[in-house]
Motif scaffolding. Structure first.
Motif, PDB file in Angstrom:
ATOM      1  N   VAL A  12       0.843  -1.208   0.000  1.00  0.00           N
ATOM      2  CA  VAL A  12       0.000   0.000   0.000  1.00  0.00           C
ATOM      3  C   VAL A  12       0.871   1.248   0.000  1.00  0.00           C
ATOM      4  O   VAL A  12       0.617   2.209  -0.735  1.00  0.00           O
ATOM      5  N   GLY A  13       1.909   1.239   0.814  1.00  0.00           N
ATOM      6  CA  GLY A  13       2.842   2.364   0.819  1.00  0.00           C
ATOM      7  C   GLY A  13       3.532   2.533  -0.518  1.00  0.00           C
ATOM      8  O   GLY A  13       3.770   3.658  -0.984  1.00  0.00           O
ATOM      9  N   GLU A  14       3.849   1.413  -1.170  1.00  0.00           N
ATOM     10  CA  GLU A  14       4.489   1.485  -2.482  1.00  0.00           C
ATOM     11  C   GLU A  14       3.563   2.100  -3.516  1.00  0.00           C
ATOM     12  O   GLU A  14       4.005   2.863  -4.389  1.00  0.00           O
ATOM     13  N   LEU A  15       2.264   1.805  -3.441  1.00  0.00           N
ATOM     14  CA  LEU A  15       1.306   2.439  -4.353  1.00  0.00           C
ATOM     15  C   LEU A  15       1.212   3.939  -4.084  1.00  0.00           C
ATOM     16  O   LEU A  15       1.114   4.744  -5.025  1.00  0.00           O
ATOM     17  N   ILE A  16       1.242   4.330  -2.823  1.00  0.00           N
ATOM     18  CA  ILE A  16       1.207   5.759  -2.490  1.00  0.00           C
ATOM     19  C   ILE A  16       2.428   6.465  -3.072  1.00  0.00           C
ATOM     20  O   ILE A  16       2.315   7.569  -3.645  1.00  0.00           O
ATOM     21  N   LEU A  17       3.591   5.846  -2.965  1.00  0.00           N
ATOM     22  CA  LEU A  17       4.803   6.439  -3.533  1.00  0.00           C
ATOM     23  C   LEU A  17       4.693   6.573  -5.053  1.00  0.00           C
ATOM     24  O   LEU A  17       5.133   7.592  -5.626  1.00  0.00           O
ATOM     25  N   MET A  25       3.114  -0.422   5.410  1.00  0.00           N
ATOM     26  CA  MET A  25       2.984   0.801   4.632  1.00  0.00           C
ATOM     27  C   MET A  25       3.921   1.883   5.155  1.00  0.00           C
ATOM     28  O   MET A  25       4.591   2.587   4.381  1.00  0.00           O
ATOM     29  N   ALA A  26       3.974   2.015   6.484  1.00  0.00           N
ATOM     30  CA  ALA A  26       4.828   3.030   7.096  1.00  0.00           C
ATOM     31  C   ALA A  26       6.282   2.820   6.716  1.00  0.00           C
ATOM     32  O   ALA A  26       7.011   3.780   6.426  1.00  0.00           O
ATOM     33  N   ARG A  27       6.737   1.568   6.706  1.00  0.00           N
ATOM     34  CA  ARG A  27       8.115   1.281   6.314  1.00  0.00           C
ATOM     35  C   ARG A  27       8.373   1.715   4.872  1.00  0.00           C
ATOM     36  O   ARG A  27       9.418   2.292   4.560  1.00  0.00           O
ATOM     37  N   ALA A  28       7.431   1.420   3.978  1.00  0.00           N
ATOM     38  CA  ALA A  28       7.601   1.805   2.579  1.00  0.00           C
ATOM     39  C   ALA A  28       7.684   3.320   2.437  1.00  0.00           C
ATOM     40  O   ALA A  28       8.402   3.838   1.561  1.00  0.00           O
ATOM     41  N   LEU A  29       6.993   4.031   3.303  1.00  0.00           N
ATOM     42  CA  LEU A  29       6.983   5.496   3.246  1.00  0.00           C
ATOM     43  C   LEU A  29       8.193   6.117   3.939  1.00  0.00           C
ATOM     44  O   LEU A  29       8.373   7.335   3.873  1.00  0.00           O
ATOM     45  N   GLY A  30       9.013   5.294   4.609  1.00  0.00           N
ATOM     46  CA  GLY A  30      10.250   5.803   5.193  1.00  0.00           C
ATOM     47  C   GLY A  30      10.344   5.744   6.696  1.00  0.00           C
ATOM     48  O   GLY A  30      11.367   6.146   7.267  1.00  0.00           O
ATOM     49  N   ALA A  31       9.312   5.271   7.384  1.00  0.00           N
ATOM     50  CA  ALA A  31       9.370   5.171   8.845  1.00  0.00           C
ATOM     51  C   ALA A  31      10.128   3.914   9.259  1.00  0.00           C
ATOM     52  O   ALA A  31      10.289   2.972   8.474  1.00  0.00           O
ATOM     53  N   ARG A  32      10.581   3.882  10.503  1.00  0.00           N
ATOM     54  CA  ARG A  32      11.224   2.690  11.051  1.00  0.00           C
ATOM     55  C   ARG A  32      10.518   2.289  12.341  1.00  0.00           C
ATOM     56  O   ARG A  32      10.132   3.154  13.145  1.00  0.00           O
ATOM     57  N   LEU A  33      10.350   0.992  12.523  1.00  0.00           N
ATOM     58  CA  LEU A  33       9.763   0.441  13.730  1.00  0.00           C
ATOM     59  C   LEU A  33      10.862  -0.339  14.445  1.00  0.00           C
ATOM     60  O   LEU A  33      11.380  -1.325  13.918  1.00  0.00           O
ATOM     61  N   ARG A  92       7.336  14.451   0.606  1.00  0.00           N
ATOM     62  CA  ARG A  92       6.237  14.810  -0.298  1.00  0.00           C
ATOM     63  C   ARG A  92       4.868  14.577   0.338  1.00  0.00           C
ATOM     64  O   ARG A  92       3.865  15.157  -0.107  1.00  0.00           O
ATOM     65  N   LEU A  93       4.816  13.735   1.367  1.00  0.00           N
ATOM     66  CA  LEU A  93       3.548  13.478   2.033  1.00  0.00           C
ATOM     67  C   LEU A  93       2.949  14.742   2.634  1.00  0.00           C
ATOM     68  O   LEU A  93       1.722  14.875   2.728  1.00  0.00           O
ATOM     69  N   ALA A  94       3.805  15.662   3.016  1.00  0.00           N
ATOM     70  CA  ALA A  94       3.321  16.905   3.629  1.00  0.00           C
ATOM     71  C   ALA A  94       2.614  17.806   2.634  1.00  0.00           C
ATOM     72  O   ALA A  94       1.840  18.695   3.034  1.00  0.00           O
ATOM     73  N   GLY A  95       2.827  17.580   1.343  1.00  0.00           N
ATOM     74  CA  GLY A  95       2.251  18.458   0.339  1.00  0.00           C
ATOM     75  C   GLY A  95       1.082  17.867  -0.414  1.00  0.00           C
ATOM     76  O   GLY A  95       0.625  18.448  -1.411  1.00  0.00           O
ATOM     77  N   VAL A  96       0.588  16.711   0.020  1.00  0.00           N
ATOM     78  CA  VAL A  96      -0.519  16.061  -0.676  1.00  0.00           C
ATOM     79  C   VAL A  96      -1.655  15.819   0.310  1.00  0.00           C
ATOM     80  O   VAL A  96      -1.424  15.573   1.498  1.00  0.00           O
ATOM     81  N   ARG A  97      -2.870  15.952  -0.193  1.00  0.00           N
ATOM     82  CA  ARG A  97      -4.050  15.669   0.635  1.00  0.00           C
ATOM     83  C   ARG A  97      -4.416  14.201   0.464  1.00  0.00           C
ATOM     84  O   ARG A  97      -4.593  13.731  -0.663  1.00  0.00           O
ATOM     85  N   ILE A  98      -4.519  13.475   1.569  1.00  0.00           N
ATOM     86  CA  ILE A  98      -4.866  12.056   1.518  1.00  0.00           C
ATOM     87  C   ILE A  98      -6.162  11.850   2.294  1.00  0.00           C
ATOM     88  O   ILE A  98      -6.264  12.198   3.468  1.00  0.00           O
ATOM     89  N   ASP A  99      -7.165  11.328   1.606  1.00  0.00           N
ATOM     90  CA  ASP A  99      -8.459  11.017   2.214  1.00  0.00           C
ATOM     91  C   ASP A  99      -8.676   9.513   2.125  1.00  0.00           C
ATOM     92  O   ASP A  99      -8.502   8.911   1.059  1.00  0.00           O
ATOM     93  N   GLY A 136      -0.583  11.315   7.301  1.00  0.00           N
ATOM     94  CA  GLY A 136      -1.354  12.533   7.560  1.00  0.00           C
ATOM     95  C   GLY A 136      -2.732  12.505   6.947  1.00  0.00           C
ATOM     96  O   GLY A 136      -3.318  13.552   6.633  1.00  0.00           O
ATOM     97  N   ALA A 137      -3.301  11.310   6.789  1.00  0.00           N
ATOM     98  CA  ALA A 137      -4.590  11.165   6.129  1.00  0.00           C
ATOM     99  C   ALA A 137      -5.733  11.588   7.032  1.00  0.00           C
ATOM    100  O   ALA A 137      -5.635  11.584   8.263  1.00  0.00           O
ATOM    101  N   THR A 138      -6.846  11.938   6.386  1.00  0.00           N
ATOM    102  CA  THR A 138      -8.108  12.172   7.071  1.00  0.00           C
ATOM    103  C   THR A 138      -9.024  11.002   6.765  1.00  0.00           C
ATOM    104  O   THR A 138      -9.183  10.620   5.606  1.00  0.00           O
TER     105      THR A 138
END
Length: 389
Positions: free
Chosen positions: A118-123, A149-157, A186-193, A266-268
């Protein structure tokens, strides 16, 4: 006077797409009432079929992709770009990357499955310049809270020794902290619903692990493991991001993906039909109908909580239009749907058979059930006419 019938079904998971369901019901109605006017409004709820339906409704286009599937192997996937004016909008259904249909039956272990795809699709959507991203949540095969998804977006657990946790919801009980410093800027500049089932909670007696874990193959022991992991995960999210997802409506959607979308993208979150129906032609067609026939794979006590049949029936009842529901199985608590707009329901199963045969013959079973239902309704119509005479 010929009836106008609106067919507004959901898809049947792992059997028939929503389009196939609508076509089968339509053929059955035609056999019983050849002069009826048939309208179709295939209902998508964020799960399978959502991307295709919204792309078709807006004149957009589908985009093929290969991503990490729920068991870690590459899978053929897709996402869409909506047509029309306004911001460049991508639509993603999480089921296309982490759906239950992508998990082989002999590998259904929600302690191990991942939402990384899912994160890869968002990217990929960000790579194509998306200004807004719609994420449909439904039909998931994971219970990792969106950790993959978080890992794909750059977070670490990280665990207590600072090591990266393995994939899957089963590892979350060992989560010590989250490092979100590497999230894609780039996540900060896109609206995710995100379109979610508003009733799906992350934690508690009705939390995602307890309600949906067994449906994805979890044993009772694994349910407890997953629930402990979700508790720790929610605590870590609050510590790292300040976002409290523990009791947030919709946070438990799609194996907790709702929580991950809020925390890391940062989704709603929105009740799914509030978003989906904006793009479909349902309300206009409903206003023309004398009768609504809806359908879903199962009708039970969970149906009033955001499932397609009851969402359709509530809207129809508000206009005084009766609704009949067809279902593959009628489960415990199905009578509760009478209180939520369903006027009558019936199983499409006419005799006992194996699950494999039921799935393989789903279209025929639906067609026969729709024909039988329509013939019964026409008998009732004739009786009513005789009484009036």
């Amino acid at each position: 006077m010929a009836l106008t019938v609106l067919i507004a079904p959901s898809g049947f998971k792992e059997s028939l797409s929503v389009k196939d369901v609508a076509e089968a019901i339509g053929r059955g109605i035609r056999r019983a009432a050849p002069h009826a006017t048939i309208l179709t409004a295939p209902m998508v709820d964020g799960g399978e079929g959502t991307t295709e339906a919204l792309v078709a409704a807006t004149g957009g286009r589908m985009v093929s992709a290969t991503v990490t599937g729920p068991v870690g192997d590459p899978v053929a996937s897709f996402w869409g770009i909506l047509g029309g004016d306004g911001p460049r909008t991508a639509v993603i259904e999480m089921a296309a990357a982490a759906g239950l249909s992508l998990v082989p039956r002999d590998r259904r272990d929600p302690t191990l499955t991942t939402s990384r795809g899912v994160g890869e699709l968002i990217l990929l959507a960000l790579d194509h310049g998306a200004e807004r991203i719609l994420v449909g949540c439904g039909d998931s095969g994971i219970n990792d809270g969106g950790a993959g998804m978080a890992r794909a977006l750059g977070a670490r657990l990280l665990d207590g020794q600072g090591r990266d946790l393995p994939e899957g919801g089963g590892a979350l009980q060992d989560l010590a902290r989250l490092d979100v410093s590497g999230l894609d800027p780039r996540l900060a500049g896109v609206r995710i619903d995100a379109a979610v089932n508003w009733h799906n909670m992350l934690l508690g007696p009705k939390g995602v692990a307890r309600v949906f874990g067994p449906q994805k193959g979890a044993t009772p022991e694994q349910v407890e493991l997953l629930d402990r992991g979700m508790i720790r995960y929610a605590e870590a999210i609050l510590q790292a991001t300040g976002r409290d997802v523990a009791q947030m409506p919709g946070a438990g959607a799609s194996g907790g993906l709702g929580a991950g979308l809020v925390a890391f993208a940062g989704a709603t979150l929105h009740p799914r039909f509030d978003i989906v129906l904006d793009y479909l032609d349902f309300d206009r067609q409903l206003g023309r109908a004398d009768l609504v026939i809806t359908a879903e794979g199962a009708l039970d006590g969970q149906s009033p909580f955001g499932k397609v049949p009851c969402e359709v029936a509530r809207r129809a009842e508000a206009l005084g239009i009766p609704t009949v529901a067809l279902a593959g199985t009628i489960g415990k608590g199905a009578r509760q749907t009478y209180e939520h707009g369903i006027g009558a329901y019936a199983s499409i199963m006419q005799r006992p058979c194996s699950l494999r045969k039921a799935i393989g013959g789903g279209a025929k079973l639906l067609r026969q059930a729709a024909e039988n239902t329509m013939r019964m309704l026409l008998v009732g119509q004739r009786l009513a006419q005789r009484e009036r005479a």
